[in-house]
Design a protein around this motif. Structure first.
Motif, PDB file in Angstrom:
ATOM      1  N   MET A 105       0.823  -1.201   0.000  1.00  0.00           N
ATOM      2  CA  MET A 105       0.000   0.000   0.000  1.00  0.00           C
ATOM      3  C   MET A 105       0.863   1.260   0.000  1.00  0.00           C
ATOM      4  SD  MET A 105      -2.794   0.853   2.947  1.00  0.00           S
ATOM      5  CE  MET A 105      -1.513   0.866   4.216  1.00  0.00           C
ATOM      6  N   ILE A 106       1.889   1.271   0.832  1.00  0.00           N
ATOM      7  CA  ILE A 106       2.762   2.439   0.955  1.00  0.00           C
ATOM      8  C   ILE A 106       3.622   2.617  -0.293  1.00  0.00           C
ATOM      9  CG2 ILE A 106       4.740   3.376   2.229  1.00  0.00           C
ATOM     10  CD1 ILE A 106       3.474   2.169   4.762  1.00  0.00           C
ATOM     11  N   VAL A 107       4.117   1.518  -0.838  1.00  0.00           N
ATOM     12  CA  VAL A 107       5.002   1.594  -2.007  1.00  0.00           C
ATOM     13  C   VAL A 107       4.230   2.069  -3.240  1.00  0.00           C
ATOM     14  CG1 VAL A 107       6.427   0.251  -3.594  1.00  0.00           C
ATOM     15  CG2 VAL A 107       6.632  -0.112  -1.132  1.00  0.00           C
ATOM     16  N   VAL A 108       3.032   1.567  -3.446  1.00  0.00           N
ATOM     17  CA  VAL A 108       2.229   2.027  -4.581  1.00  0.00           C
ATOM     18  C   VAL A 108       1.996   3.529  -4.485  1.00  0.00           C
ATOM     19  CG1 VAL A 108      -0.051   1.913  -5.653  1.00  0.00           C
ATOM     20  CG2 VAL A 108       1.127  -0.193  -5.051  1.00  0.00           C
ATOM     21  N   ALA A 109       1.810   4.017  -3.263  1.00  0.00           N
ATOM     22  CA  ALA A 109       1.614   5.457  -3.062  1.00  0.00           C
ATOM     23  C   ALA A 109       2.835   6.257  -3.496  1.00  0.00           C
ATOM     24  CB  ALA A 109       1.293   5.746  -1.597  1.00  0.00           C
ATOM     25  N   CYS A 110       4.018   5.636  -3.466  1.00  0.00           N
ATOM     26  CA  CYS A 110       5.247   6.324  -3.894  1.00  0.00           C
ATOM     27  C   CYS A 110       5.251   6.611  -5.392  1.00  0.00           C
ATOM     28  CB  CYS A 110       6.477   5.485  -3.527  1.00  0.00           C
ATOM     29  SG  CYS A 110       6.798   5.348  -1.753  1.00  0.00           S
ATOM     30  N   PHE A 111       4.408   5.917  -6.140  1.00  0.00           N
ATOM     31  CA  PHE A 111       4.365   6.110  -7.595  1.00  0.00           C
ATOM     32  C   PHE A 111       3.194   6.989  -8.021  1.00  0.00           C
ATOM     33  CE2 PHE A 111       7.067   2.442  -7.207  1.00  0.00           C
ATOM     34  CZ  PHE A 111       7.919   2.488  -8.294  1.00  0.00           C
ATOM     35  N   ILE A 112       2.477   7.547  -7.047  1.00  0.00           N
ATOM     36  CA  ILE A 112       1.343   8.385  -7.384  1.00  0.00           C
ATOM     37  C   ILE A 112       1.799   9.571  -8.241  1.00  0.00           C
ATOM     38  CG2 ILE A 112      -0.304  10.032  -6.424  1.00  0.00           C
ATOM     39  CD1 ILE A 112      -1.164   7.126  -6.185  1.00  0.00           C
ATOM     40  N   GLY A 113       1.098   9.818  -9.315  1.00  0.00           N
ATOM     41  CA  GLY A 113       1.405  10.957 -10.165  1.00  0.00           C
ATOM     42  C   GLY A 113       2.030  10.593 -11.492  1.00  0.00           C
ATOM     43  N   VAL A 114       2.493   9.326 -11.659  1.00  0.00           N
ATOM     44  CA  VAL A 114       3.191   8.986 -12.904  1.00  0.00           C
ATOM     45  C   VAL A 114       2.260   9.023 -14.113  1.00  0.00           C
ATOM     46  CG1 VAL A 114       4.954   7.588 -11.743  1.00  0.00           C
ATOM     47  CG2 VAL A 114       2.852   6.501 -12.534  1.00  0.00           C
ATOM     48  N   GLU A 115       0.953   8.905 -13.858  1.00  0.00           N
ATOM     49  CA  GLU A 115       0.014   8.938 -14.975  1.00  0.00           C
ATOM     50  C   GLU A 115      -0.330  10.359 -15.410  1.00  0.00           C
ATOM     51  OE1 GLU A 115      -2.227  10.507 -11.980  1.00  0.00           O
ATOM     52  OE2 GLU A 115      -0.978   8.721 -11.810  1.00  0.00           O
ATOM     53  N   SER A 116       0.149  11.338 -14.657  1.00  0.00           N
ATOM     54  CA  SER A 116      -0.283  12.717 -14.898  1.00  0.00           C
ATOM     55  C   SER A 116       0.452  13.413 -16.041  1.00  0.00           C
ATOM     56  CB  SER A 116      -0.131  13.546 -13.617  1.00  0.00           C
ATOM     57  OG  SER A 116       1.228  13.651 -13.232  1.00  0.00           O
ATOM     58  N   ALA A 117       1.388  12.738 -16.690  1.00  0.00           N
ATOM     59  CA  ALA A 117       2.102  13.361 -17.810  1.00  0.00           C
ATOM     60  C   ALA A 117       1.140  13.839 -18.883  1.00  0.00           C
ATOM     61  CB  ALA A 117       3.104  12.368 -18.410  1.00  0.00           C
ATOM     62  N   ALA A 118       0.073  13.081 -19.095  1.00  0.00           N
ATOM     63  CA  ALA A 118      -0.891  13.435 -20.147  1.00  0.00           C
ATOM     64  C   ALA A 118      -1.596  14.758 -19.863  1.00  0.00           C
ATOM     65  CB  ALA A 118      -1.922  12.318 -20.309  1.00  0.00           C
ATOM     66  N   LEU A 119      -1.566  15.216 -18.619  1.00  0.00           N
ATOM     67  CA  LEU A 119      -2.186  16.500 -18.295  1.00  0.00           C
ATOM     68  C   LEU A 119      -1.410  17.662 -18.909  1.00  0.00           C
ATOM     69  CD1 LEU A 119      -3.008  15.918 -14.521  1.00  0.00           C
ATOM     70  CD2 LEU A 119      -4.638  16.014 -16.402  1.00  0.00           C
ATOM     71  N   TYR A 120      -0.134  17.418 -19.271  1.00  0.00           N
ATOM     72  CA  TYR A 120       0.713  18.474 -19.825  1.00  0.00           C
ATOM     73  C   TYR A 120       0.787  18.401 -21.352  1.00  0.00           C
ATOM     74  CZ  TYR A 120       2.225  18.943 -14.975  1.00  0.00           C
ATOM     75  OH  TYR A 120       2.243  19.123 -13.621  1.00  0.00           O
TER      76      TYR A 120
END
Length: 469
Positions: free
Chosen positions: A206-221
């Motif tokens: 649970m904690i480790v997956v949270a460390c990758f939060i945001g990697v999908e946000s590239a498409a927002l740019y």
């Protein structure tokens, strides 16, 4: 104000692949993730098997990234989750998912903003800069607000040196441990199944997956990238690799330094010691390098959190901008004037952060009560959306009869199952992630059901082909 006389258009910019990758990597706050979050995973999670969990999650994120970037190439344009789910499953699902994403990122950015202010006051008060939580919150939110309204290139230039310094310090720790421990720095026992899948593995996952939060946000740019067709997919994969290549060896070296056989006793002692929970890894900089470096790392944890605050604020603002652009929320928030950034959406995000700080002050909440539930809520929302997007990848390419079976079917299917398992474990351990067993906190993810329903009912088709493939 007459909206017809203003410009309501997607943003424009010249971000490179590297700048986008660093911006979204900053959301993971690598230095803070290792020093502040790492001890929680070591003490309450699977202990010595933590590096193995990072290896598993890195593989999960890579297979997700393969399918996700294939979808990005097929459905270009800004909007990220909103755009892809609208095209694959229809505008109702896309709108609902966009509202979930907006709530998730607003929760994350307000949580990190609050945490950054608390930690800045706690850390810098040791050097005579004790202003209190409120002044630090005002200063930090104000600076992020200015950067958010400016061209995103400026924010990228602020974040890049911060991230480089963070990576350099973590690399220095690894090198120092190798110097002292030699081959024992990377114990193969830490990757043994009985450690990796031992007691507490769910908490660590649970904690480790949270460390990758945001990697999908590239498409927002997408609309701010100089060459979005190439830079967005590349930045997504690059961010996943950057985070993996810094977290995995760092925690492997930390386990090697602490000793695989000793971590059980350390964890037992740490469960009742807040000092050990806060300083377990920070002190390794002192014992392996110097006390001076340990002090520097303590101060730079503030800049690590600040870089994460900037990155999450930018992501949240772009979700607000996109939803406004397509009139799912008030269209006035997508109006732009004399700037290439989503200035009004950024201002709305700042307002949400400010409102959260006011509530914290009025309710006299401490750090854990203020930060953890909001962060847990945001993490839960993003992971749920990642699972749905993984399913969308398979659906989209199966309908098209795509022959790249591994990239378009196998990889995203594995990612979907991985996110479902992670979601189940989060549900089981939500109290740990949220720092509270309150019934109100545990039921807070139901807010996503409410906002999804609201979004689903607004079947707008503005500026996007939302017909399912």
């Amino acid at each position: 104000m007459n909206l017809s006389t203003q410009t309501r258009v997607p943003t424009k910019g010249g971000l490179s692949t590297w700048q986008i990758a660093v911006l979204i990597s900053a959301a993971a706050a690598p230095l803070s993730g290792v020093v502040a979050t790492g001890p929680i995973a070591l003490i309450f999670g699977n202990g010595a098997g933590l590096p193995g969990i990072f290896l598993i999650v890195a593989a999960l994120m890579i297979v997700f990234g393969l399918g996700y970037t294939a979808l990005i190439r097929e459905i270009p344009g800004e909007g990220a989750f909103y755009r892809y789910l609208s095209v694959v499953f229809g505008s109702g699902v896309g709108n609902g998912a966009a509202c979930v994403a907006m709530l998730a990122y607003l929760s994350l950015t307000t949580a990190v903003g609050i945490g950054t202010a608390y930690f800045a006051d706690f850390t810098l008060s040791q050097f005579g800069l004790h202003f209190g939580f409120v002044p630090w919150a005002v200063i930090l939110i104000g600076v992020v607000a200015l950067l958010g309204r400016a061209n995103v290139d400026i924010a990228a230039k602020v974040v890049v040196p911060m991230i480089v310094i963070e990576f350099s310090l973590l690399l220095a720790l690894i090198v120092a441990i190798v110097f002292h421990k030699g081959v024992e720095t990377f114990p193969t026992a830490a990757l043994a199944p009985h450690y990796v899948f031992g007691a507490g593995a769910g908490v660590s996952l649970m904690i480790v997956v949270a460390c990758f939060i945001g990697v999908e946000s590239a498409a927002l740019y997408a609309s701010e990238a100089s060459n979005p067709d190439r830079s967005i997919p590349r930045a997504t994969i690059a961010a996943i690799l950057i985070i993996s290549l810094i977290y995995f060896p760092t925690f492997w070296a930390i386990v090697g330094d602490l000793g695989v056989g000793k971590i059980g006793a350390i964890a037992a002692a740490g469960q009742t010691s807040s000092d050990m929970q806060q300083g377990l890894i920070l002190r390794l900089f002192g014992t392996n390098i110097s006390l001076t470096v340990q002090g520097i790392v303590a101060v730079l944890l503030c800049t690590s959190n600040f870089a994460s605050f900037i990155a999450l604020h930018n992501a949240a603002a772009r979700y607000v901008h996109t939803l406004s652009l397509h009139r799912i929320i008030p269209s006035a928030l997508s109006v732009q004037k004399n700037t290439d950034s989503p200035a009004r959406a950024s201002l709305a995000t700042t307002a949400a952060e400010t409102f959260a700080v006011v509530l914290v002050v009025l309710a006299h909440f401490d750090y854990v009560v203020a930060f953890a539930p909001l962060y847990a809520l945001g993490v839960t929302g993003v992971i749920a959306l990642q699972a749905v997007v993984a399913a969308a990848v398979v659906t989209f390419f199966v309908r098209r009869g795509d022959k790249r079976t591994f990239v378009t079917v196998i990889a995203p299917s594995v990612a979907f199952l991985g996110f479902v398992v992670t979601g189940f474990l989060i549900a089981q351990n939500y109290g740990i992630l949220a720092g509270s067993e309150s019934i109100y906190v545990r039921l807070s993810p139901l807010a996503f059901v409410a906002v999804f329903t609201i979004g689903f009912m607004r079947r707008r088709r503005v500026g996007i082909s939302a017909t399912p493939i």
